[in-house]
Design a protein around this motif. Structure first.
Motif, PDB file in Angstrom:
ATOM      1  N   THR A  22     -63.088 -22.707  64.012  1.00  0.00           N
ATOM      2  CA  THR A  22     -64.309 -22.832  63.989  1.00  0.00           C
ATOM      3  C   THR A  22     -65.295 -21.810  63.453  1.00  0.00           C
ATOM      4  OG1 THR A  22     -64.193 -24.877  64.614  1.00  0.00           O
ATOM      5  CG2 THR A  22     -66.464 -24.568  62.980  1.00  0.00           C
ATOM      6  N   LEU A  23     -65.348 -20.867  63.996  1.00  0.00           N
ATOM      7  CA  LEU A  23     -66.227 -19.527  64.328  1.00  0.00           C
ATOM      8  C   LEU A  23     -65.710 -18.456  63.561  1.00  0.00           C
ATOM      9  CD1 LEU A  23     -68.097 -20.101  67.687  1.00  0.00           C
ATOM     10  CD2 LEU A  23     -68.940 -20.514  64.939  1.00  0.00           C
ATOM     11  N   GLY A  24     -64.745 -18.996  63.232  1.00  0.00           N
ATOM     12  CA  GLY A  24     -64.531 -16.737  62.877  1.00  0.00           C
ATOM     13  C   GLY A  24     -64.282 -16.307  63.640  1.00  0.00           C
ATOM     14  N   LEU A  25     -63.744 -16.756  64.916  1.00  0.00           N
ATOM     15  CA  LEU A  25     -63.662 -15.422  66.309  1.00  0.00           C
ATOM     16  C   LEU A  25     -61.654 -15.821  65.841  1.00  0.00           C
ATOM     17  CD1 LEU A  25     -64.230 -14.011  68.219  1.00  0.00           C
ATOM     18  CD2 LEU A  25     -64.903 -15.519  69.862  1.00  0.00           C
ATOM     19  N   PRO A  26     -61.263 -14.127  65.547  1.00  0.00           N
ATOM     20  CA  PRO A  26     -59.352 -14.487  65.828  1.00  0.00           C
ATOM     21  C   PRO A  26     -58.887 -14.428  67.305  1.00  0.00           C
ATOM     22  CG  PRO A  26     -60.529 -12.716  64.535  1.00  0.00           C
ATOM     23  CD  PRO A  26     -61.429 -13.215  65.069  1.00  0.00           C
ATOM     24  N   ALA A  27     -59.864 -13.361  68.255  1.00  0.00           N
ATOM     25  CA  ALA A  27     -58.884 -12.995  69.568  1.00  0.00           C
ATOM     26  C   ALA A  27     -57.842 -13.526  69.644  1.00  0.00           C
ATOM     27  CB  ALA A  27     -60.223 -12.348  70.646  1.00  0.00           C
ATOM     28  N   LYS A  51     -51.104 -16.857  70.016  1.00  0.00           N
ATOM     29  CA  LYS A  51     -52.256 -16.764  70.335  1.00  0.00           C
ATOM     30  C   LYS A  51     -52.730 -16.561  71.157  1.00  0.00           C
ATOM     31  CE  LYS A  51     -56.896 -17.759  68.532  1.00  0.00           C
ATOM     32  NZ  LYS A  51     -57.653 -18.518  67.457  1.00  0.00           N
ATOM     33  N   VAL A  52     -51.760 -17.449  71.816  1.00  0.00           N
ATOM     34  CA  VAL A  52     -52.519 -17.987  73.508  1.00  0.00           C
ATOM     35  C   VAL A  52     -51.470 -17.260  74.505  1.00  0.00           C
ATOM     36  CG1 VAL A  52     -52.670 -19.532  75.581  1.00  0.00           C
ATOM     37  CG2 VAL A  52     -53.882 -19.223  72.911  1.00  0.00           C
ATOM     38  N   VAL A  53     -51.527 -16.912  76.200  1.00  0.00           N
ATOM     39  CA  VAL A  53     -51.391 -16.295  76.480  1.00  0.00           C
ATOM     40  C   VAL A  53     -51.491 -16.951  77.763  1.00  0.00           C
ATOM     41  CG1 VAL A  53     -50.082 -13.954  77.680  1.00  0.00           C
ATOM     42  CG2 VAL A  53     -50.740 -14.440  75.413  1.00  0.00           C
ATOM     43  N   CYS A  54     -50.707 -17.056  79.106  1.00  0.00           N
ATOM     44  CA  CYS A  54     -51.005 -17.405  80.080  1.00  0.00           C
ATOM     45  C   CYS A  54     -49.286 -17.731  80.974  1.00  0.00           C
ATOM     46  CB  CYS A  54     -51.278 -19.123  80.164  1.00  0.00           C
ATOM     47  SG  CYS A  54     -49.961 -20.285  79.647  1.00  0.00           S
ATOM     48  N   VAL A  55     -50.428 -17.649  82.099  1.00  0.00           N
ATOM     49  CA  VAL A  55     -48.760 -17.141  83.038  1.00  0.00           C
ATOM     50  C   VAL A  55     -48.777 -18.185  84.386  1.00  0.00           C
ATOM     51  CG1 VAL A  55     -50.480 -16.385  84.904  1.00  0.00           C
ATOM     52  CG2 VAL A  55     -47.946 -15.396  84.776  1.00  0.00           C
ATOM     53  N   THR A 100     -46.381 -18.000  76.344  1.00  0.00           N
ATOM     54  CA  THR A 100     -47.058 -17.712  74.183  1.00  0.00           C
ATOM     55  C   THR A 100     -47.159 -19.370  74.212  1.00  0.00           C
ATOM     56  OG1 THR A 100     -47.967 -16.888  73.415  1.00  0.00           O
ATOM     57  CG2 THR A 100     -45.226 -17.465  73.697  1.00  0.00           C
ATOM     58  N   TYR A 101     -47.465 -19.858  73.120  1.00  0.00           N
ATOM     59  CA  TYR A 101     -47.515 -21.412  72.248  1.00  0.00           C
ATOM     60  C   TYR A 101     -46.620 -20.915  70.406  1.00  0.00           C
ATOM     61  CZ  TYR A 101     -49.402 -23.722  76.327  1.00  0.00           C
ATOM     62  OH  TYR A 101     -49.368 -24.179  77.360  1.00  0.00           O
ATOM     63  N   ARG A 102     -45.418 -21.491  70.359  1.00  0.00           N
ATOM     64  CA  ARG A 102     -45.510 -21.710  69.581  1.00  0.00           C
ATOM     65  C   ARG A 102     -44.598 -22.790  68.522  1.00  0.00           C
ATOM     66  NH1 ARG A 102     -41.696 -16.339  71.502  1.00  0.00           N
ATOM     67  NH2 ARG A 102     -43.883 -14.400  71.264  1.00  0.00           N
ATOM     68  N   ASN A 103     -45.048 -22.821  67.742  1.00  0.00           N
ATOM     69  CA  ASN A 103     -44.602 -24.199  67.271  1.00  0.00           C
ATOM     70  C   ASN A 103     -44.937 -25.636  67.761  1.00  0.00           C
ATOM     71  OD1 ASN A 103     -43.133 -23.223  64.686  1.00  0.00           O
ATOM     72  ND2 ASN A 103     -41.568 -22.924  66.052  1.00  0.00           N
ATOM     73  N   GLY A 104     -46.386 -25.142  68.621  1.00  0.00           N
ATOM     74  CA  GLY A 104     -47.049 -26.294  69.225  1.00  0.00           C
ATOM     75  C   GLY A 104     -45.989 -26.014  70.465  1.00  0.00           C
ATOM     76  N   ARG A 105     -44.830 -25.461  71.396  1.00  0.00           N
ATOM     77  CA  ARG A 105     -44.815 -25.473  72.404  1.00  0.00           C
ATOM     78  C   ARG A 105     -44.402 -24.724  73.162  1.00  0.00           C
ATOM     79  NH1 ARG A 105     -40.398 -29.689  72.211  1.00  0.00           N
ATOM     80  NH2 ARG A 105     -40.300 -29.120  74.658  1.00  0.00           N
ATOM     81  N   LYS A 106     -44.454 -24.784  74.138  1.00  0.00           N
ATOM     82  CA  LYS A 106     -44.959 -23.288  76.065  1.00  0.00           C
ATOM     83  C   LYS A 106     -43.342 -22.179  75.411  1.00  0.00           C
ATOM     84  CE  LYS A 106     -45.472 -24.369  80.105  1.00  0.00           C
ATOM     85  NZ  LYS A 106     -45.750 -24.795  81.071  1.00  0.00           N
ATOM     86  N   VAL A 107     -43.935 -21.018  75.773  1.00  0.00           N
ATOM     87  CA  VAL A 107     -42.484 -20.519  75.104  1.00  0.00           C
ATOM     88  C   VAL A 107     -43.092 -19.537  76.791  1.00  0.00           C
ATOM     89  CG1 VAL A 107     -40.833 -19.366  73.961  1.00  0.00           C
ATOM     90  CG2 VAL A 107     -42.260 -21.400  72.637  1.00  0.00           C
ATOM     91  N   LYS A 108     -41.380 -19.270  77.374  1.00  0.00           N
ATOM     92  CA  LYS A 108     -41.434 -18.579  78.523  1.00  0.00           C
ATOM     93  C   LYS A 108     -41.220 -17.253  77.587  1.00  0.00           C
ATOM     94  CE  LYS A 108     -38.868 -16.927  81.856  1.00  0.00           C
ATOM     95  NZ  LYS A 108     -36.801 -17.604  83.014  1.00  0.00           N
TER      96      LYS A 108
END
Length: 383
Positions: A244-249, A274-278, A368-376
């Motif tokens: 909403t704030l236009g923050l592309p990080a 856009k999201v990376v997690c471990v 990460t997440y792609r197409n709404g799914r968690k991807v290794k």
């Protein structure tokens, strides 16, 4: 005569039933995790994984010390609250559980660990990552996940080396887990040197819903990456407000947000890659088949996606059973030394503990997440 025979038959049946009862030992395993509140989906994941292991052990008809074991699970709700966590710990001690699989949150795990240690009851956390947990010197404390030192260093390395981040902002939820992980990530970035700069450090809470003020401050710093120390219940709404704030990080975080529920919590703000997690743990190559088989069994039984921690809770129960078998006893004081020396090939990888109770050569998996799914993305070891 027939009455006498009938009486003798009744006595014989009673004796056999009594003998059978004596030859069977009930072993209670406790689980402690949030089964209510924002983290309930993660806490239920732990209970479900442990219950699968309990049921499989009962089906296998395992005998220890010459007695057939009836395994019983006692799940308790700690509500992700330290006070509730200690109350739950005492309840499990009073119930004479042989061991505990829990807790989920670092903030509940650490205070509860003191109660288990005093009672001499082994505790294996399938989720808590704070280094403090295993640095207290309790011989009863173990975990089947990597700690924040490794996770923070791994995420820092990936953020700098693969994502090529130059400007990094940090937010944490002020919990033992969230703040601890954020601190370790910051240490990793600073230790790496190079051109990356930590441009902002902000704080929220694990119950917050409005992040506009801190995100507006961060937006002015123009970060490539925002690191968040906390859980998915906060990260999802935060991503929506970033959009909403236009923050592309990009958003980088630990296993607290690395759940199957994130697409629901974040909606279309989740983005593509856009999201990376471990997640602390991981298998590769031929061993991926075992992890996939566990996932299929879990989904078939519960009609749910694994959130994060079910495989670790499952492995924790199996490790306890293996230690009891090795010691030939279900008495905590007797099988505890065997637990410290155990080596188990689990669905999450090889489990063996160091002198503190941490995993040896701990693996971590980046997603990460792609197409709404968690991807290794990849499995790494030791940061």
């Amino acid at each position: 005569m027939s009455r006498r025979l009938a009486a003798l038959a009744t006595i014989a049946t009673s004796v056999l039933a009594s003998t059978s009862a004596i030859a069977q030992t009930i072993v209670k395993i406790g689980t402690a995790s949030p089964l209510s509140g924002p983290g309930a989906h993660q806490g239920k994941d732990i209970e479900n994984g442990a219950r699968m292991a309990i049921d499989e052990l009962n089906a296998a008809g395992i005998a220890i010390g010459g007695r057939k074991i009836q395994w019983v699970l006692q799940p308790e709700d700690d509500a992700a609250d330290p006070k509730a966590g200690t109350a739950v710990a005492q309840k499990l001690v009073d119930a004479h559980v042989a061991a505990v699989v829990g807790h989920l949150n670092s903030g509940t795990t650490v205070p509860a660990s003191k109660i288990y240690a005093t009672a001499g009851i082994p505790q294996i956390s399938p989720a808590a990552t704070t280094p403090v947990y295993t640095q207290q010197g309790f011989r009863t404390a173990f975990r089947v996940v990597a700690n924040d030192n490794l996770i923070g260093r791994t995420l820092a390395t990936y953020t700098l080396g693969t994502l090529k981040a130059k400007r990094i902002a940090i937010i944490d939820d002020r919990t033992a887990f969230g703040q601890g992980l954020a601190d370790e990530f910051a240490k990793g970035v600073r230790a790496a040197g190079g051109a990356a700069t930590l441009v902002s450090r902000q704080f929220t809470s694990d119950k917050a819903v409005d992040f506009n003020a801190i995100l507006t401050q961060i937006r002015a710093k123009k970060p490539d990456v925002i690191f968040y120390g906390g859980m998915d219940a906060v990260a999802g709404p935060m991503l929506k407000q970033m959009k909403t704030l236009g923050l592309p990080a990009m958003l980088v975080s630990g296993d607290g947000i690395c759940s199957e529920r994130m697409p629901v919590l974040a909606g279309d703000a989740l983005g593509e890659g856009k999201v990376v997690c471990v997640v602390a743990g991981g298998v590769e190559g031929p061993r991926e088949a075992g992890a996939a088989a566990f996932t299929q069994r879990y989904q078939a039984r519960y009609k749910l996606q694994i959130q994060s921690y079910a495989p670790y809770a499952y492995d924790a129960v199996m490790v306890l059973a293996k230690a009891m078998q090795a010691a030939g006893s279900t008495v905590p004081a007797t099988f505890l030394p065997a637990l410290a020396k155990v080596r188990h090939e689990g669905v999450t990888g090889t489990i063996a503990f160091d002198a503190k109770g941490d995993l040896r050569n701990a693996a971590m998996t980046l997603f990460t997440y792609r197409n709404g799914r968690k991807v290794k993305l990849q499995v790494v070891r030791g940061g």
